[in-house]
Design a protein around this motif. Structure first.
Motif, PDB file in Angstrom:
ATOM      1  N   MET A 173       0.851  -1.178   0.000  1.00  0.00           N
ATOM      2  CA  MET A 173       0.000   0.000   0.000  1.00  0.00           C
ATOM      3  C   MET A 173       0.894   1.237   0.000  1.00  0.00           C
ATOM      4  N   LYS A 174       0.530   2.199  -0.801  1.00  0.00           N
ATOM      5  CA  LYS A 174       1.275   3.455  -0.831  1.00  0.00           C
ATOM      6  C   LYS A 174       0.316   4.600  -0.515  1.00  0.00           C
ATOM      7  N   THR A 175       0.886   5.704  -0.048  1.00  0.00           N
ATOM      8  CA  THR A 175       0.099   6.894   0.266  1.00  0.00           C
ATOM      9  C   THR A 175       0.534   8.021  -0.666  1.00  0.00           C
ATOM     10  N   LEU A 176      -0.439   8.555  -1.392  1.00  0.00           N
ATOM     11  CA  LEU A 176      -0.198   9.721  -2.240  1.00  0.00           C
ATOM     12  C   LEU A 176      -0.661  10.946  -1.472  1.00  0.00           C
ATOM     13  N   LYS A 177       0.093  12.034  -1.568  1.00  0.00           N
ATOM     14  CA  LYS A 177      -0.275  13.269  -0.868  1.00  0.00           C
ATOM     15  C   LYS A 177      -0.373  14.413  -1.863  1.00  0.00           C
ATOM     16  N   PHE A 178      -1.400  15.243  -1.648  1.00  0.00           N
ATOM     17  CA  PHE A 178      -1.676  16.365  -2.537  1.00  0.00           C
ATOM     18  C   PHE A 178      -1.988  17.612  -1.725  1.00  0.00           C
ATOM     19  N   LYS A 179      -1.429  18.740  -2.154  1.00  0.00           N
ATOM     20  CA  LYS A 179      -1.824  20.040  -1.629  1.00  0.00           C
ATOM     21  C   LYS A 179      -3.087  20.418  -2.403  1.00  0.00           C
ATOM     22  N   THR A 180      -4.170  20.773  -1.689  1.00  0.00           N
ATOM     23  CA  THR A 180      -5.440  21.047  -2.350  1.00  0.00           C
ATOM     24  C   THR A 180      -5.996  22.415  -1.972  1.00  0.00           C
ATOM     25  N   ASN A 181      -7.083  22.780  -2.649  1.00  0.00           N
ATOM     26  CA  ASN A 181      -7.822  23.990  -2.287  1.00  0.00           C
ATOM     27  C   ASN A 181      -9.167  23.613  -1.651  1.00  0.00           C
ATOM     28  N   ILE A 182      -9.232  22.436  -1.046  1.00  0.00           N
ATOM     29  CA  ILE A 182     -10.409  21.996  -0.296  1.00  0.00           C
ATOM     30  C   ILE A 182     -10.337  22.675   1.072  1.00  0.00           C
ATOM     31  N   LYS A 183     -11.375  23.438   1.433  1.00  0.00           N
ATOM     32  CA  LYS A 183     -11.271  24.277   2.619  1.00  0.00           C
ATOM     33  C   LYS A 183     -12.219  23.921   3.767  1.00  0.00           C
ATOM     34  N   CYS A 184     -13.268  23.131   3.499  1.00  0.00           N
ATOM     35  CA  CYS A 184     -14.276  22.919   4.544  1.00  0.00           C
ATOM     36  C   CYS A 184     -14.988  21.580   4.363  1.00  0.00           C
ATOM     37  N   ASP A 185     -15.852  21.265   5.304  1.00  0.00           N
ATOM     38  CA  ASP A 185     -16.621  20.022   5.225  1.00  0.00           C
ATOM     39  C   ASP A 185     -17.537  20.004   4.004  1.00  0.00           C
ATOM     40  N   GLY A 186     -18.041  21.158   3.610  1.00  0.00           N
ATOM     41  CA  GLY A 186     -18.879  21.239   2.411  1.00  0.00           C
ATOM     42  C   GLY A 186     -18.090  20.872   1.162  1.00  0.00           C
ATOM     43  N   GLY A 228      -9.725   1.621  -7.000  1.00  0.00           N
ATOM     44  CA  GLY A 228      -8.388   1.387  -6.467  1.00  0.00           C
ATOM     45  C   GLY A 228      -8.024   2.257  -5.284  1.00  0.00           C
ATOM     46  N   ILE A 229      -8.833   3.279  -4.979  1.00  0.00           N
ATOM     47  CA  ILE A 229      -8.580   4.072  -3.784  1.00  0.00           C
ATOM     48  C   ILE A 229      -9.164   3.303  -2.606  1.00  0.00           C
ATOM     49  N   ASP A 230      -8.301   2.950  -1.661  1.00  0.00           N
ATOM     50  CA  ASP A 230      -8.738   2.197  -0.495  1.00  0.00           C
ATOM     51  C   ASP A 230      -9.307   3.116   0.587  1.00  0.00           C
ATOM     52  N   LYS A 231      -8.640   4.259   0.788  1.00  0.00           N
ATOM     53  CA  LYS A 231      -9.054   5.202   1.824  1.00  0.00           C
ATOM     54  C   LYS A 231      -8.469   6.563   1.481  1.00  0.00           C
ATOM     55  N   LEU A 233      -4.500  16.325   1.126  1.00  0.00           N
ATOM     56  CA  LEU A 233      -5.293  15.138   0.833  1.00  0.00           C
ATOM     57  C   LEU A 233      -4.347  13.949   0.814  1.00  0.00           C
ATOM     58  N   GLU A 234      -4.650  12.924   1.622  1.00  0.00           N
ATOM     59  CA  GLU A 234      -3.877  11.686   1.629  1.00  0.00           C
ATOM     60  C   GLU A 234      -4.748  10.582   1.052  1.00  0.00           C
ATOM     61  N   VAL A 235      -4.201   9.868   0.078  1.00  0.00           N
ATOM     62  CA  VAL A 235      -4.916   8.787  -0.587  1.00  0.00           C
ATOM     63  C   VAL A 235      -4.110   7.500  -0.415  1.00  0.00           C
ATOM     64  N   GLU A 236      -4.744   6.476   0.162  1.00  0.00           N
ATOM     65  CA  GLU A 236      -4.102   5.175   0.300  1.00  0.00           C
ATOM     66  C   GLU A 236      -4.573   4.284  -0.844  1.00  0.00           C
ATOM     67  N   THR A 237      -3.611   3.683  -1.539  1.00  0.00           N
ATOM     68  CA  THR A 237      -3.925   2.897  -2.726  1.00  0.00           C
ATOM     69  C   THR A 237      -2.820   1.885  -3.018  1.00  0.00           C
ATOM     70  N   GLU A 238      -3.164   0.919  -3.832  1.00  0.00           N
ATOM     71  CA  GLU A 238      -2.176  -0.030  -4.337  1.00  0.00           C
ATOM     72  C   GLU A 238      -1.704   0.365  -5.729  1.00  0.00           C
ATOM     73  N   ASN A 239      -2.649   0.854  -6.564  1.00  0.00           N
ATOM     74  CA  ASN A 239      -2.311   1.025  -7.985  1.00  0.00           C
ATOM     75  C   ASN A 239      -2.846   2.296  -8.643  1.00  0.00           C
ATOM     76  N   VAL A 240      -3.418   3.223  -7.901  1.00  0.00           N
ATOM     77  CA  VAL A 240      -3.935   4.461  -8.491  1.00  0.00           C
ATOM     78  C   VAL A 240      -2.774   5.427  -8.715  1.00  0.00           C
TER      79      VAL A 240
END
Length: 69
Positions: free
Chosen positions: A1-14, A28-31, A43-50
């Motif tokens: 399993m690998k973790t991809l990390k992204f800087k995003t402009n997501i700001k709130c629960d909405g 392929g996104i596990d979590k 944003l952290e994405v756990e995946t095997e192959n994405v």
């Protein structure tokens, strides 16, 4: 399993609610989670192959941006 990390402009629960169906649709996104407390709204994405491009494409469809970090 690998973790991809992204800087995003997501700001709130909405924003998270808006992007959820798009990220959940990517096979392929596990979590995933967004750290709203982080200044970079990471944003952290756990995946095997994405690939990072698949995640940024899903974010774009929801109207958000993601930059690999």
């Amino acid at each position: 399993m690998k973790t991809l990390k992204f800087k995003t402009n997501i700001k709130c629960d909405g924003c998270i609610a808006k992007v959820t169906p798009h990220l959940n649709a990517v096979q392929g996104i596990d979590k995933w989670k967004v750290d709203l407390a982080s200044p970079d709204k990471v944003l952290e994405v756990e995946t095997e192959n994405v690939k990072a491009e698949q995640v940024t494409e899903a974010l774009g469809k929801a109207g958000y941006k993601g930059e690999t970090i």
